[in-house]
Design a protein around this motif. Structure first.
Motif, PDB file in Angstrom:
ATOM      1  N   ASN A 227      88.993  75.778 -87.856  1.00  0.00           N
ATOM      2  CA  ASN A 227      87.933  75.543 -86.996  1.00  0.00           C
ATOM      3  C   ASN A 227      88.834  75.242 -85.009  1.00  0.00           C
ATOM      4  O   ASN A 227      88.504  74.268 -84.871  1.00  0.00           O
ATOM      5  CB  ASN A 227      87.028  74.222 -87.133  1.00  0.00           C
ATOM      6  N   PRO A 228      89.052  76.731 -85.145  1.00  0.00           N
ATOM      7  CA  PRO A 228      89.625  76.341 -83.820  1.00  0.00           C
ATOM      8  C   PRO A 228      89.395  76.246 -82.708  1.00  0.00           C
ATOM      9  O   PRO A 228      87.523  77.419 -82.700  1.00  0.00           O
ATOM     10  CB  PRO A 228      91.098  77.646 -83.650  1.00  0.00           C
ATOM     11  N   HIS A 229      89.597  75.956 -81.720  1.00  0.00           N
ATOM     12  CA  HIS A 229      88.143  75.660 -80.523  1.00  0.00           C
ATOM     13  C   HIS A 229      89.612  76.141 -79.553  1.00  0.00           C
ATOM     14  O   HIS A 229      90.406  75.758 -78.949  1.00  0.00           O
ATOM     15  CB  HIS A 229      88.634  73.819 -79.809  1.00  0.00           C
ATOM     16  N   THR A 230      89.282  77.620 -79.577  1.00  0.00           N
ATOM     17  CA  THR A 230      90.110  78.346 -78.042  1.00  0.00           C
ATOM     18  C   THR A 230      88.418  78.332 -77.041  1.00  0.00           C
ATOM     19  O   THR A 230      87.612  78.558 -77.615  1.00  0.00           O
ATOM     20  CB  THR A 230      90.637  79.022 -79.031  1.00  0.00           C
ATOM     21  N   SER A 231      89.213  79.384 -75.601  1.00  0.00           N
ATOM     22  CA  SER A 231      88.319  80.697 -75.045  1.00  0.00           C
ATOM     23  C   SER A 231      87.860  81.157 -76.243  1.00  0.00           C
ATOM     24  O   SER A 231      88.637  81.670 -77.144  1.00  0.00           O
ATOM     25  CB  SER A 231      88.855  81.373 -74.227  1.00  0.00           C
ATOM     26  N   PHE A 232      86.655  81.663 -76.091  1.00  0.00           N
ATOM     27  CA  PHE A 232      85.785  83.169 -76.887  1.00  0.00           C
ATOM     28  C   PHE A 232      86.481  84.230 -77.020  1.00  0.00           C
ATOM     29  O   PHE A 232      87.379  84.339 -75.971  1.00  0.00           O
ATOM     30  CB  PHE A 232      84.338  82.863 -76.244  1.00  0.00           C
ATOM     31  N   TYR A 233      86.137  84.656 -78.452  1.00  0.00           N
ATOM     32  CA  TYR A 233      87.253  86.323 -78.810  1.00  0.00           C
ATOM     33  C   TYR A 233      88.884  85.627 -78.297  1.00  0.00           C
ATOM     34  O   TYR A 233      88.915  86.990 -77.850  1.00  0.00           O
ATOM     35  CB  TYR A 233      86.381  87.219 -77.207  1.00  0.00           C
ATOM     36  N   PHE A 234      89.243  85.088 -78.499  1.00  0.00           N
ATOM     37  CA  PHE A 234      90.883  85.018 -78.382  1.00  0.00           C
ATOM     38  C   PHE A 234      91.429  85.785 -78.889  1.00  0.00           C
ATOM     39  O   PHE A 234      92.489  85.297 -79.559  1.00  0.00           O
ATOM     40  CB  PHE A 234      91.207  83.531 -78.382  1.00  0.00           C
ATOM     41  N   ARG A 235      90.533  85.077 -80.843  1.00  0.00           N
ATOM     42  CA  ARG A 235      91.438  85.731 -82.037  1.00  0.00           C
ATOM     43  C   ARG A 235      90.024  86.796 -82.678  1.00  0.00           C
ATOM     44  O   ARG A 235      89.253  86.338 -82.844  1.00  0.00           O
ATOM     45  CB  ARG A 235      91.421  84.417 -82.836  1.00  0.00           C
ATOM     46  N   PRO A 236      90.806  87.349 -83.095  1.00  0.00           N
ATOM     47  CA  PRO A 236      89.407  88.993 -83.753  1.00  0.00           C
ATOM     48  C   PRO A 236      89.920  88.270 -85.520  1.00  0.00           C
ATOM     49  O   PRO A 236      90.896  87.134 -86.245  1.00  0.00           O
ATOM     50  CB  PRO A 236      89.927  89.420 -83.889  1.00  0.00           C
ATOM     51  N   GLU A 237      88.782  88.599 -86.596  1.00  0.00           N
ATOM     52  CA  GLU A 237      88.903  88.151 -88.061  1.00  0.00           C
ATOM     53  C   GLU A 237      89.645  89.891 -88.473  1.00  0.00           C
ATOM     54  O   GLU A 237      89.436  91.208 -88.006  1.00  0.00           O
ATOM     55  CB  GLU A 237      87.488  88.269 -88.126  1.00  0.00           C
ATOM     56  N   VAL A 238      90.720  89.165 -89.528  1.00  0.00           N
ATOM     57  CA  VAL A 238      91.225  90.309 -90.602  1.00  0.00           C
ATOM     58  C   VAL A 238      91.648  89.753 -91.373  1.00  0.00           C
ATOM     59  O   VAL A 238      91.374  88.725 -91.640  1.00  0.00           O
ATOM     60  CB  VAL A 238      92.181  90.664 -89.297  1.00  0.00           C
ATOM     61  N   GLN A 239      92.114  91.197 -92.330  1.00  0.00           N
ATOM     62  CA  GLN A 239      92.022  90.905 -93.520  1.00  0.00           C
ATOM     63  C   GLN A 239      93.334  91.778 -93.562  1.00  0.00           C
ATOM     64  O   GLN A 239      93.459  92.956 -93.779  1.00  0.00           O
ATOM     65  CB  GLN A 239      91.688  91.391 -94.907  1.00  0.00           C
TER      66      GLN A 239
END
Length: 735
Positions: A227-239
């Motif tokens: 549950n990171p609390h960062t600015s929105f859209y700072f990290r995408p989801e990948v595999q």
């Protein structure tokens, strides 16, 4: 030469006519053939949420595909991260960013990074080459994409951004103080800085990490909440997976080739910011000797190292200017400000090659011993780590890079740089730092708070460690987490999500009683008592829980914001968190009551009633792909029940920029969130703020927004057959 004149003689300015090239450099036939050959080894499968599942024959192939897929989703954010990391923001934004660039260039030197790239092991060189090739192949096959500055990526650039945040520790150097020291003569090094700001502390960054042991789960498998609390859209989801054993799923910071917070089929890791003291300041006693700067050390004088740094910047006319600033270094590090007649050098971890190695190799660890081995590199400087695995282990590491220091000194303050006793004495081993492994209570929590409540009664003891090993105190989210997990059993994926979204705003447990006491103390018939009676009655019946329909949530939060405006400056002067200070007796009864009157007046003025439901005020809105979103009350938005982490909300949600609207629009807090069960097969759920793509024309720009606002998670598609059942498109880079 007089001291002040000597300082400003080191600053020179010049102007040149050329502007940055905006078209990507054309690829040679040889490069294009090489890239196409590597692309043939890569498959990108986009699921119905747009999440890329990248597979390569080798790790390098997978990295190549991962970077290409990231660029498809949001090339501007990738480029922006590297522009910032290399100290080149002024070349795009103009002269106002010169000192932000200078701050980065104090530590980031392309020549040094190039040398480290050449000295790196072959396996890592291959990954860095693949990183650059994937981005360059994207640009070569997408001529319509116009970079703002970086038209060609080089492998060594990966070393400029080797951990999960942007700039990390470097950004702790105060920009105003840096500019005061190295700025124009009208602002000499001795200039007084503005007094402390008022208002709440900045919207909490950092994160929540929760690990649950098999003994208190329903299925007997360890669970992990990411549950990171960062600015929105700072990290995408990948595999990203390969034929060489890579198979990592989670959040990757734009432009990096490793999963920063995530899991593989055997274990998972969650980073929360803020562990031990990793940055120190040294007071250097400066002497002007024969027109050159020296500093005192161990009874002798040492010359300061003078280094000219060139800072190009974009002119308003569209051309380019250059300012060259000579900066100074003691053996402790760069000089960043002045204090009480002395110059202040800052010392921090700056080992990008080891940091990049650690960031990548932990994603391939398959058990606790292997993960622990990556931690022994000790370059994860700004983070704690919450861990869980398929063997049923849960663990916690409070920090990772912790210098050994003399505990006689107060390391929260600048120390005497002339005294050899203040030198770092190597690094603490991981075993010497604050850690937990399978605590008896069966759960671990960290909310950027201290580690001494991480496992309830089974937590580490504060007296067993030097003070510099934990520099943060407890916070409202930590108190809340302990409440949520204490004496609970039977956890499942869904019940862990419910716990992580528990709606209590714990800070008001201590904030409201002094307000009630202040109102009670007013004499009967007092005009203020009568005016506030309805507001007090509403807050007395409130259970401290947010909801879309709660009017008490609106009133309490607006009151807290008003009180922070009154008490914030004094709290900062005393170096106490603002919300914590607001609960003390230093805030008067009159101030508390005045803040309530102001809050109700503001609600009445802006929304037509002081009893406005929270969901009408607190909203989610994503209008553009810009880094800083423009918000507009007249345009569509979604109601969101969550609240700022300042108030103890575990599902943190807050606005971090200065508001120009009546409504509150979230910008920071829950961003990528995932919960994982480590059984014989991975079971996981996740959600993103908005969606995977940064392109407003993409169907995945905001397709998760409504679910995000409801706290509804999607199933993670971890296995190939799961992806196949929910496949949107499969292709190779360049197709």
């Amino acid at each position: 030469m007089p001291a002040r004149r000597a300082l400003f003689a080191a600053i020179a300015c010049g102007v040149v006519a050329s502007a940055p090239t905006l078209a990507a450099a054309p690829a040679s036939a040889t490069e294009m053939a090489r890239w196409q050959a590597q692309a043939a080894n890569v498959s990108i499968a986009r699921d119905t949420w747009g999440v890329p599942h990248v597979t390569g024959k080798s790790d390098a192939d997978a990295v190549f595909g991962l970077m290409y897929a990231q660029a498809e989703d949001d090339f501007p954010r990738i480029e922006r991260n590297y522009i910032n990391a290399m100290g080149r923001l002024a070349e795009v934004e103009g002269e106002q960013e010169l000192y932000r660039d200078l701050r980065m260039k104090l530590f980031i030197n392309p020549g040094d990074l190039q040398a480290q790239y050449r000295a790196s092991p072959l396996w890592l060189q291959k990954l860095m080459t693949a990183f650059a090739d994937g981005l360059n192949f994207y640009l070569a096959t997408h001529p319509q994409v116009k970079p703002s500055l970086i038209t060609y990526f080089e492998p060594w650039m990966a070393l400029s951004f080797s951990e999960g945040s942007i700039g990390g520790d470097i950004e702790s150097v105060d920009l105003a103080q840096l500019e005061s020291f190295y700025g124009q003569q009208a602002r000499p090094a001795t200039v007084a800085l503005a007094s402390a700001e008022t208002g709440l502390d900045p919207e909490p960054s950092g994160s929540n990490g929760f690990a649950i042991a098999p003994a208190i789960t329903q299925n007997g498998h360890a669970l992990l909440m990411i549950n990171p609390h960062t600015s929105f859209y700072f990290r995408p989801e990948v595999q990203v997976s390969s034929g060489e054993g890579l198979n990592a799923y989670g959040a990757v910071t734009w432009g990096q080739f490793f999963v920063y917070q995530g899991f593989n089929e055997r274990l998972g890791w969650m980073h929360t910011s803020g562990g031990g003291d990793v940055i120190d300041e040294y007071l250097e006693s400066i002497v002007d000797k024969d027109g050159a700067w020296s500093y005192r050390y161990d009874g002798a004088l040492r010359p300061l190292k003078a280094v000219p740094i060139s800072l190009p910047y974009k002119l308003a006319s569209g051309g380019m200017g250059t300012k060259t600033i000579t900066v100074y270094y003691s053996h402790h590090g760069p000089i960043v400000r002045a204090h009480d007649g002395k110059w202040v050098a800052v010392r921090l971890m700056n080992e990008p090659l080891k940091a990049l190695t650690q960031s990548y190799t932990r994603t391939k660890a398959r058990d606790y011993a292997a993960f622990y081995k990556t931690m022994e590199l000790r370059t994860n400087s700004s983070n704690n780590t919450v861990y869980a695995d398929a063997d049923g282990n849960i663990a916690y590491f409070h920090g990772n890079f912790i210098p050994v220091r003399d505990p006689r000194f107060n390391w929260k303050q600048p120390v005497d740089g002339s005294d050899p006793a203040t030198e770092w004495k190597g690094l603490h081993t991981v075993a010497q730092t604050i850690t937990l492994f399978n605590p008896k209570n069966g759960w671990i929590q960290n909310t950027n708070n201290w580690p001494f409540s991480a496992a309830g009664a089974n937590s580490p003891r504060q007296q067993d460690y030097p003070a510099y090993m934990s520099v943060y105190g407890e916070n409202a989210r930590g108190l809340h987490a302990v409440k949520v997990f204490q004496n609970k059993t039977g956890f499942t994926l869904d019940s862990l999500i419910a716990a992580a979204y528990d709606s209590e705003l714990t800070a008001f447990e201590s904030l409201l009683p002094p307000l009630f006491a202040a109102w009670d103390a007013l004499p009967a018939g007092d005009a203020q008592k009568l005016a506030l009676a309805g507001k007090i009655a509403l807050l007395r019946t409130w259970d401290w829980r947010y909801s879309l329909t709660s009017t008490a949530t609106s009133l309490a939060i607006f009151w807290g914001q008003e009180l922070a405006d009154i008490a914030g400056r004094q709290a900062r002067e005393q170096e106490v968190p603002v919300v914590e200070f607001m609960a003390t007796e230093q805030v008067s009864a009159g101030q508390r009551l005045a803040a309530l009157a102001s809050a109700s007046d503001k609600l009445q003025r802006d929304f037509g009633s002081w009893q406005t439901p929270w969901g009408q005020i607190n909203r989610f809105q994503r209008l553009t792909g810009e880094v800083v979103q423009p918000f507009d009350d007249a345009k569509p938005s979604l109601p969101v029940p969550y609240a700022s982490g300042n108030w103890g909300a575990l599902a943190a949600y807050g606005q971090s920029s200065k508001s120009s609207t009546r409504r509150i629009y979230g910008e920071r807090g829950n961003s990528f969130v995932a919960v994982v069960e480590f059984g014989p097969r991975i079971k996981a759920k996740s959600i993103l703020a908005g969606g995977q793509s940064g392109d407003p024309k993409s169907p995945h720009f905001s397709d998760q927004a409504a679910m995000y606002a409801r706290g509804q998670f999607k199933d993670v598609l971890f296995y190939p057959e799961e992806v196949d059942r929910h496949l949107e498109r499969r292709y190779r880079p360049g197709e």
